[in-house]
Design a protein around this motif. Sequence first.
Motif, short mmCIF file in Angstrom:
data_model
loop_
_atom_site.label_atom_id
_atom_site.label_comp_id
_atom_site.label_asym_id
_atom_site.label_seq_id
_atom_site.Cartn_x
_atom_site.Cartn_y
_atom_site.Cartn_z
N LEU A 19 -11.03 6.15 -3.36
CA LEU A 19 -12.36 6.77 -3.18
C LEU A 19 -13.32 6.30 -4.27
N ASP A 20 -12.80 6.20 -5.48
CA ASP A 20 -13.62 5.76 -6.61
C ASP A 20 -14.06 4.31 -6.42
N TYR A 21 -13.18 3.48 -5.89
CA TYR A 21 -13.49 2.06 -5.64
C TYR A 21 -14.70 1.93 -4.73
N PHE A 22 -14.79 2.79 -3.74
CA PHE A 22 -15.91 2.75 -2.80
C PHE A 22 -17.11 3.55 -3.27
N SER A 47 -3.33 0.37 -15.33
CA SER A 47 -4.32 -0.70 -15.49
C SER A 47 -4.24 -1.77 -14.40
N GLU A 48 -3.06 -2.01 -13.86
CA GLU A 48 -2.91 -3.01 -12.81
C GLU A 48 -3.64 -2.60 -11.53
N ILE A 49 -3.65 -1.32 -11.23
CA ILE A 49 -4.36 -0.83 -10.05
C ILE A 49 -5.85 -1.11 -10.17
N LEU A 50 -6.38 -0.96 -11.36
CA LEU A 50 -7.82 -1.16 -11.58
C LEU A 50 -8.24 -2.62 -11.46
N LYS A 51 -7.28 -3.52 -11.46
CA LYS A 51 -7.58 -4.95 -11.31
C LYS A 51 -7.65 -5.38 -9.84
#
Length: 68
Positions: A19-22, A47-51
């Motif tokens: 949801l934050d990504y969008f 941190s890997e998810i945020l990449k």
Amino acid sequence: AGDQISIADFSAAAHISVLDYFGDINWNHYVPAKDWYSLIKSHKVFSEILKDRLPNIEPPEYYSKLDF
């Protein structure tokens, strides 16, 4: 969101990160959740998810920032 970070926290944060990504969360309305999510985002494991990125869809500028 107990006294210690658990696998449930990471699972919930992974779902919230979509949801934050969008840009679908107005964090000004959810300050306690924002503080919790910021804590999870700052963990090395997360941190890997945020990449991750989707083709042709850019996340908001703050998405990868740990203190947003």
